[in-house]
Design an enzyme around this catalytic site. Structure first.
Site, PDB file in Angstrom:
ATOM      1  CD  GLU A 203      32.908  43.415  37.245  1.00 55.31           C
ATOM      2  OE1 GLU A 203      32.230  43.800  38.206  1.00 55.31           O
ATOM      3  OE2 GLU A 203      33.156  44.123  36.241  1.00 55.31           O
TER       4      GLU A 203
ATOM      5  N   GLY B  95      33.485  51.969  41.187  1.00 59.62           N
ATOM      6  CA  GLY B  95      32.571  51.362  40.237  1.00 59.62           C
ATOM      7  C   GLY B  95      31.260  52.109  40.138  1.00 59.62           C
TER       8      GLY B  95
ATOM      9  CG  ASN C 108      35.635  49.885  35.984  1.00 60.63           C
ATOM     10  OD1 ASN C 108      35.388  49.991  34.790  1.00 60.63           O
ATOM     11  ND2 ASN C 108      35.710  48.707  36.583  1.00 60.63           N
TER      12      ASN C 108
ATOM     13  CB  SER D 136      30.984  48.521  47.879  1.00 61.28           C
ATOM     14  OG  SER D 136      30.532  47.411  47.123  1.00 61.28           O
TER      15      SER D 136
ATOM     16  CD  GLU E   7      39.202  44.365  41.331  1.00 66.62           C
ATOM     17  OE1 GLU E   7      38.286  45.134  41.060  1.00 66.62           O
ATOM     18  OE2 GLU E   7      39.487  43.363  40.644  1.00 66.62           O
TER      19      GLU E   7
ATOM     20  CG  HIS F 205      37.709  44.719  37.286  1.00 70.57           C
ATOM     21  ND1 HIS F 205      36.607  43.919  37.576  1.00 70.57           N
ATOM     22  CD2 HIS F 205      37.528  45.873  37.971  1.00 70.57           C
ATOM     23  CE1 HIS F 205      35.819  44.576  38.404  1.00 70.57           C
ATOM     24  NE2 HIS F 205      36.341  45.758  38.653  1.00 70.57           N
TER      25      HIS F 205
ATOM     26  CE  LYS G  17      32.601  47.360  38.114  1.00 74.24           C
ATOM     27  NZ  LYS G  17      32.162  46.427  39.171  1.00 74.24           N
TER      28      LYS G  17
ATOM     29  N   GLY H  50      30.567  45.438  44.135  1.00 76.66           N
ATOM     30  CA  GLY H  50      29.172  45.438  43.726  1.00 76.66           C
ATOM     31  C   GLY H  50      28.224  44.839  44.740  1.00 76.66           C
TER      32      GLY H  50
END
Length: 261
Positions: free
Chosen positions: A95, A230, A9, A209, A165, A93, A11, A171
């Protein structure tokens, strides 16, 4: 037996030059035993499709509209993604949920829109640190999963990929422990088993992560089928290292399966 799946991903990262270098490195070096995909920003779908032509790496998107077409400025439909050769699209997701207001009902409608044109939704679910600390992890995940199941229908659950996740590990550099991950993956597998006879066919990924050094133990868990990656997916050496960890975990699964015959 489920093959491992590793999904990058990106992003909101990338540019034409960096994409060319990264995808060029991945296109011929991903292990044949591993299914691999990259979910790139919308503007780079055409470039990625061209660079991955003939490669084993599959193309995906990071989001999709709930609408099929019409006066929805700024939206990108599932049919458009399919037109660019996408196989997967991420939905839900953390986010998107936290920054852009995607609630679980909207996530379900997006998953349904993707399924209607043959895309595979990668459904993200996960809890915050506060929710985990208060012992509500399973309740939170159940609510997220139930909302989507109520929209796509039990018969379509086997068409999903589910990515766990934990929000507190995205992150942050703080990966969940193998025991924590397996506990949740087992819960998700049990939730599926209660609703669809195809539960054993659904691939459940871990995202949070993941690095090459942590991927092996995570991918070797009984209910782990790979990862949603990510930051490490933007660095060819790291992403390929994670894919290699998936290959080793797959081979271990095959040996165990054959030993049970």
């Amino acid at each position: 037996m489920r093959r491992k799946l590793v999904v990058g991903n990106w992003k909101m990262n990338g540019d034409l030059a960096r994409n060319r270098e990264l995808l060029g490195a991945l296109s011929t070096r991903v292990p044949d035993e591993v299914d691999c995909a990259v979910c790139v920003p919308f503007p780079y779908l055409a470039q990625a499709r061209e660079l991955l032509s003939g490669a084993s790496v599959t193309l995906g998107a990071q989001d999709v509209s709930e609408f099929a077409e019409g006066a929805y400025t700024g939206e990108v439909s599932a049919a458009m993604l399919a037109d660019f050769g996408c196989r997967y699209t991420i939905v839900g997701h953390s986010e998107r949920r936290s920054m852009f207001g995607d609630d679980s009902a909207l996530v379900g409608r997006k998953a349904l829109a993707a399924m209607r044109v043959g895309l595979v939704p990668i459904l993200c679910v996960g809890e915050s640190l506060e929710e985990r600390s208060s012992g509500r992890t399973e309740a939170v995940l159940r609510g997220q999963l139930d909302a989507v199941a109520g929209i796509v229908g039990a018969s379509s659950l086997s068409k999903l990929v589910i990515a766990y996740e934990p929000v507190w590990a995205i992150g942050t550099g703080q990966a969940a422990s193998a025991a924590q991950v397996q506990s949740v993956l087992s819960f998700v597998r049990g939730w599926l088993a209660d609703r669809t006879p195809g539960a054993d066919d659904v691939r459940i990924l871990y995202g949070g992560s993941v690095k090459p050094e942590s991927a092996g133990p995570l991918f070797g868990l009984p209910d782990s089928d790979g990862g949603l990656i990510g930051a490490a997916s933007l660095i060819a050496a790291q992403f390929l290292g994670i894919c290699e960890a998936a290959r080793i975990a797959w081979q271990d699964n095959v040996r165990q399966f054959e030993g049970l015959k």
